[in-house]
Write a protein that holds these residues in place. Sequence first.
Motif, PDB file in Angstrom:
ATOM      1  N   TYR A  85     -15.161  -3.347  -2.808  1.00  0.00           N
ATOM      2  CA  TYR A  85     -13.904  -3.509  -2.090  1.00  0.00           C
ATOM      3  C   TYR A  85     -12.777  -3.909  -3.038  1.00  0.00           C
ATOM      4  CZ  TYR A  85     -10.453  -5.789   0.926  1.00  0.00           C
ATOM      5  OH  TYR A  85      -9.291  -6.191   1.539  1.00  0.00           O
ATOM      6  N   GLU A  86     -13.054  -4.838  -3.913  1.00  0.00           N
ATOM      7  CA  GLU A  86     -12.027  -5.287  -4.856  1.00  0.00           C
ATOM      8  C   GLU A  86     -11.644  -4.171  -5.832  1.00  0.00           C
ATOM      9  OE1 GLU A  86     -13.463  -8.954  -6.530  1.00  0.00           O
ATOM     10  OE2 GLU A  86     -13.609  -9.906  -4.558  1.00  0.00           O
ATOM     11  N   LYS A  87     -12.613  -3.320  -6.161  1.00  0.00           N
ATOM     12  CA  LYS A  87     -12.288  -2.169  -7.005  1.00  0.00           C
ATOM     13  C   LYS A  87     -11.403  -1.179  -6.263  1.00  0.00           C
ATOM     14  CE  LYS A  87     -16.393  -2.417  -9.964  1.00  0.00           C
ATOM     15  NZ  LYS A  87     -17.689  -1.779 -10.358  1.00  0.00           N
ATOM     16  N   LYS A  88     -11.617  -1.051  -4.949  1.00  0.00           N
ATOM     17  CA  LYS A  88     -10.759  -0.178  -4.143  1.00  0.00           C
ATOM     18  C   LYS A  88      -9.326  -0.715  -4.115  1.00  0.00           C
ATOM     19  CE  LYS A  88     -12.151   1.728  -0.301  1.00  0.00           C
ATOM     20  NZ  LYS A  88     -12.271   3.156  -0.631  1.00  0.00           N
ATOM     21  N   LEU A  89      -9.191  -2.027  -4.027  1.00  0.00           N
ATOM     22  CA  LEU A  89      -7.858  -2.635  -4.075  1.00  0.00           C
ATOM     23  C   LEU A  89      -7.163  -2.281  -5.384  1.00  0.00           C
ATOM     24  CD1 LEU A  89      -8.543  -6.254  -2.701  1.00  0.00           C
ATOM     25  CD2 LEU A  89      -7.323  -4.434  -1.516  1.00  0.00           C
ATOM     26  N   GLU A  90      -7.895  -2.415  -6.485  1.00  0.00           N
ATOM     27  CA  GLU A  90      -7.321  -2.137  -7.801  1.00  0.00           C
ATOM     28  C   GLU A  90      -6.943  -0.662  -7.940  1.00  0.00           C
ATOM     29  OE1 GLU A  90     -10.274  -3.371 -10.568  1.00  0.00           O
ATOM     30  OE2 GLU A  90     -10.058  -5.511 -10.126  1.00  0.00           O
ATOM     31  N   LYS A  91      -7.851   0.222  -7.544  1.00  0.00           N
ATOM     32  CA  LYS A  91      -7.628   1.654  -7.729  1.00  0.00           C
ATOM     33  C   LYS A  91      -6.538   2.216  -6.817  1.00  0.00           C
ATOM     34  CE  LYS A  91     -12.269   2.761  -9.415  1.00  0.00           C
ATOM     35  NZ  LYS A  91     -13.541   3.514  -9.157  1.00  0.00           N
ATOM     36  N   SER A  92      -6.234   1.508  -5.743  1.00  0.00           N
ATOM     37  CA  SER A  92      -5.199   1.995  -4.824  1.00  0.00           C
ATOM     38  C   SER A  92      -3.830   2.056  -5.490  1.00  0.00           C
ATOM     39  CB  SER A  92      -5.123   1.084  -3.594  1.00  0.00           C
ATOM     40  OG  SER A  92      -4.531  -0.161  -3.921  1.00  0.00           O
ATOM     41  N   GLY A  93      -3.622   1.220  -6.498  1.00  0.00           N
ATOM     42  CA  GLY A  93      -2.322   1.173  -7.170  1.00  0.00           C
ATOM     43  C   GLY A  93      -1.263   0.449  -6.359  1.00  0.00           C
ATOM     44  N   LEU A  94      -1.680  -0.185  -5.256  1.00  0.00           N
ATOM     45  CA  LEU A  94      -0.735  -0.847  -4.359  1.00  0.00           C
ATOM     46  C   LEU A  94      -0.690  -2.359  -4.541  1.00  0.00           C
ATOM     47  CD1 LEU A  94      -1.822   1.082  -1.134  1.00  0.00           C
ATOM     48  CD2 LEU A  94       0.289   1.471  -2.424  1.00  0.00           C
ATOM     49  N   PHE A  95      -1.738  -2.917  -5.143  1.00  0.00           N
ATOM     50  CA  PHE A  95      -1.872  -4.367  -5.188  1.00  0.00           C
ATOM     51  C   PHE A  95      -1.839  -4.891  -6.621  1.00  0.00           C
ATOM     52  CE2 PHE A  95      -4.029  -2.765  -1.429  1.00  0.00           C
ATOM     53  CZ  PHE A  95      -3.437  -3.523  -0.428  1.00  0.00           C
ATOM     54  N   ALA A  96      -1.097  -5.969  -6.814  1.00  0.00           N
ATOM     55  CA  ALA A  96      -1.007  -6.603  -8.124  1.00  0.00           C
ATOM     56  C   ALA A  96      -2.301  -7.343  -8.440  1.00  0.00           C
ATOM     57  CB  ALA A  96       0.171  -7.576  -8.146  1.00  0.00           C
ATOM     58  N   LYS A  97      -2.501  -7.636  -9.704  1.00  0.00           N
ATOM     59  CA  LYS A  97      -3.714  -8.348 -10.127  1.00  0.00           C
ATOM     60  C   LYS A  97      -3.834  -9.681  -9.404  1.00  0.00           C
ATOM     61  CE  LYS A  97      -6.186  -9.932 -14.255  1.00  0.00           C
ATOM     62  NZ  LYS A  97      -6.549 -11.253 -13.704  1.00  0.00           N
ATOM     63  N   GLU A  98      -2.720 -10.372  -9.190  1.00  0.00           N
ATOM     64  CA  GLU A  98      -2.804 -11.680  -8.545  1.00  0.00           C
ATOM     65  C   GLU A  98      -3.277 -11.576  -7.096  1.00  0.00           C
ATOM     66  OE1 GLU A  98       1.302 -13.479  -7.522  1.00  0.00           O
ATOM     67  OE2 GLU A  98       1.685 -12.101  -9.195  1.00  0.00           O
ATOM     68  N   PHE A  99      -2.974 -10.470  -6.432  1.00  0.00           N
ATOM     69  CA  PHE A  99      -3.472 -10.294  -5.064  1.00  0.00           C
ATOM     70  C   PHE A  99      -4.982 -10.076  -5.087  1.00  0.00           C
ATOM     71  CE2 PHE A  99      -4.693  -7.972  -1.282  1.00  0.00           C
ATOM     72  CZ  PHE A  99      -4.002  -8.648  -0.284  1.00  0.00           C
ATOM     73  N   VAL A 100      -5.451  -9.241  -5.993  1.00  0.00           N
ATOM     74  CA  VAL A 100      -6.893  -8.973  -6.102  1.00  0.00           C
ATOM     75  C   VAL A 100      -7.631 -10.250  -6.479  1.00  0.00           C
ATOM     76  CG1 VAL A 100      -8.666  -7.599  -7.258  1.00  0.00           C
ATOM     77  CG2 VAL A 100      -6.435  -6.576  -6.740  1.00  0.00           C
TER      78      VAL A 100
END
Length: 209
Positions: A85-100
């Motif tokens: 799930y966290e990798k999906k957040l990263e790969k989406s390009g929508l979320f900053a590192k601090e959000f992940v």
Amino acid sequence: MKHLKTALLLCSFVFLIACKGEKEPENATATKAETRRADPDRQEITRLVKDMYWWVEKGNMSFGFQSVAKDSVVVGYDRAAQSLYEKKLEKSGLFAKEFVDNTARIFNKQDELLRNGKAEWLEGDMPPFGNPDVNAWCGCQDTPTDDFDKIHVVIEKTTADTAELYWNWTGFGEDWEQEHYHIKVVREKSKWKIAWMEGWDYESNVKLD
């Protein structure tokens, strides 16, 4: 001599007026330049928020925080599923590192509270964290439409690399307009990304009911 002094005073006065007149266009030009720079940022931030909700609508967030139960009691989360799930957040390009990173902190703390028994959660019941009665992504139980291009984004504060905003639904009645959901964004590698969402605030999500 008297006429000469008068002429000199008039020339000085005209010179000062001319100088003042030259400075005003410079300031106006600078303001216009800042406005031109800000407008694309505002457009990009607005598009980011709407794209993020389309991403959520597709069910991408359903992979996170999957509970694991034993004898009808939730004893923790599925760590492998959360990693994906966290990798999906990263790969989406929508979320900053601090959000992940904040998502990972919330997951780890909730998982810890479940595994050590400090948080009690029976299978089938609402989770004991945060505000389980509403969707963390929108602070809502329902929406007036599934068309997230119709949300109204209001950017309240901006710097060169950060912005604070809220969004609501307009055109669907006063009650919907009064519901505000707050988000913070940052510029990361020249691109605006979601950094914080009120429904995913750390302290709120690790507090037990």
